[in-house]
Design a protein around this motif. Structure first.
Motif, short mmCIF file in Angstrom:
data_model
loop_
_atom_site.label_atom_id
_atom_site.label_comp_id
_atom_site.label_asym_id
_atom_site.label_seq_id
_atom_site.Cartn_x
_atom_site.Cartn_y
_atom_site.Cartn_z
N SER A 107 0.84 -1.21 0.00
CA SER A 107 0.00 0.00 0.00
C SER A 107 0.87 1.25 0.00
O SER A 107 1.94 1.28 0.61
CB SER A 107 -0.90 0.01 1.24
N HIS A 108 0.38 2.28 -0.66
CA HIS A 108 1.12 3.54 -0.72
C HIS A 108 0.36 4.71 -0.12
O HIS A 108 0.93 5.79 0.06
CB HIS A 108 1.50 3.84 -2.17
N LEU A 109 -0.91 4.50 0.19
CA LEU A 109 -1.71 5.55 0.83
C LEU A 109 -2.50 4.95 1.98
O LEU A 109 -3.00 3.83 1.89
CB LEU A 109 -2.68 6.19 -0.16
N ARG A 110 -2.59 5.69 3.07
CA ARG A 110 -3.46 5.33 4.19
C ARG A 110 -4.12 6.61 4.67
O ARG A 110 -3.46 7.54 5.09
CB ARG A 110 -2.67 4.67 5.33
N ARG A 111 -5.46 6.63 4.62
CA ARG A 111 -6.24 7.82 4.96
C ARG A 111 -5.74 9.07 4.22
O ARG A 111 -5.62 10.14 4.77
CB ARG A 111 -6.22 8.07 6.47
N GLY A 112 -5.40 8.86 2.94
CA GLY A 112 -5.01 9.97 2.10
C GLY A 112 -3.57 10.41 2.23
O GLY A 112 -3.13 11.31 1.50
N LEU A 113 -2.82 9.80 3.14
CA LEU A 113 -1.41 10.16 3.33
C LEU A 113 -0.52 9.02 2.87
O LEU A 113 -0.92 7.85 2.87
CB LEU A 113 -1.13 10.44 4.81
N GLU A 114 0.71 9.36 2.48
CA GLU A 114 1.65 8.32 2.10
C GLU A 114 1.92 7.38 3.26
O GLU A 114 2.06 7.81 4.41
CB GLU A 114 2.97 8.95 1.65
#
Length: 342
Positions: A108-115
């Motif tokens: 994954s590269h995003l979590r809740r819109g953040l890197e």
């Protein structure tokens, strides 16, 4: 009732929404401030990358629902002293460590819109800092000095790891059945909810009946919570609100709506799911086709009913406790969880 509650704005003819996290957040706000101080203190290290990377994911960590459950359960059981603050921090460290490892496993590269941390610092650093946070969690357990607490949280940690491996075994596998899916979410998500809640009764030295009730409450609440998250990824309501959907579909993730739609589909439909999920050969319009098949076979509505069933069991689990602010806050948190579907 709070004037800004979101149920005041219903204009779609459906019943008013009763759920809210605000009572739970208000109930434990001061306690959570103390927990956050412990979290910030215990993630420090002379190795500069550790607090830097840990701080990145902790800062992006959402609502702190799991430690809030520990704090609310402790209040529900009349806990005295300060043990539950450090143990709530321990619960959050376990959760954060699993997020770090999850993002590496899922690429994954995003979590809740953040890197994600692995997108910024790489997989090796993320895995090792996740290990550090697990270790900090166990240091907090040992410092508490209770073998009962140590067993409870170490068992939960082992169950989470088993759930991760089980999910890896079923990844992109359309042959996964409902039972296997439910076993994964109970291990990956609900086990920590369960332990977080049971701690409240343990530190208050409450009888076995109350410990078992909170254990069951957390398990049922956690299952409902994860089911709702998985359903929302295919939610027309979310799409209407301008929120992104279909991430699970694009990754070929096996969740209950997909499991049910596949099991009920024709051979042609099964071929569609295998292409999209197992082979990850996806084309324009495939997500819309997936949504149409889920609607056709009642997969989304039946998944919602499973979530409602778990939520109802969670409500019943709280029945042995006297009516007070903590119980009402937990009941409203259950309602909030399920009402995200509408």
């Amino acid at each position: 009732m709070q004037a800004d509650r979101r149920d005041q704005s219903r204009t779609d003819g459906k019943p008013p929404l009763a759920g809210s996290l605000e009572p739970l957040q208000g109930l434990v706000a001061d306690d959570l401030t103390r927990v956050n101080r412990i979290i910030l203190d215990k993630m420090q290290s002379p190795v500069a990358l550790i607090p830097q990377l840990a701080g990145h994911i902790v800062a992006a960590g959402g609502k702190r629902l799991r430690p809030m459950l520990t704090l609310a359960a402790a209040r529900l059981c009349g806990a005295r002293g300060e043990r539950h603050y450090a143990l709530a921090a321990c619960v959050e460290f376990i959760h954060t460590a699993t997020l770090l490892h999850d993002d590496v496993v899922d690429d994954s590269h995003l979590r809740r819109g953040l890197e994600t941390a692995n997108a910024v610092w790489g997989n090796k650093a993320s895995v090792l800092v996740g290990d550090f946070l697990f270790s900090r969690a166990f240091q907090l357990m040992v410092a508490d000095g209770s073998l009962a607490v140590l067993k409870l949280l170490s068992d939960a940690s082992a169950t989470i790891a088993e759930g991760e491996v089980h999910q890896l075994m079923t990844a992109n596998d359309t042959a996964t059945d409902e039972q296997a899916y439910l076993e994964v979410i109970e291990a990956k998500t609900a086990a920590l909810f369960s332990a977080a809640c049971e701690i409240g009764a343990v530190v208050a030295d409450r009888p076995d009946s109350e410990q078992l009730a909170l254990r069951s409450f957390g398990l049922n609440f956690g299952n409902a919570f994860q089911l709702v998250d998985d359903i929302l990824d295919y939610s027309a309501e979310q799409l209407a609100l301008g929120k992104s959907i279909g991430d699970d579909f694009r990754e070929g993730k096996i969740t209950l709506p997909l499991v049910l739609a596949f099991a009920r589909g024709s051979e042609d439909e099964k071929s569609f799911w295998r292409r999209c999920v197992e082979d990850l050969e996806q084309r324009d319009g495939d997500l819309e086709q997936a949504l149409a098949l889920m609607q056709r076979h009642g997969a989304l509505e039946d998944s919602k009913q499973r979530a409602r069933d778990y939520a109802e069991r969670a409500r019943l689990d709280l029945g042995i406790f006297p009516d007070n602010a903590a119980k009402q806050a937990l009941l409203q948190a259950i309602d909030f969880c399920v009402e995200r579907l509408y």
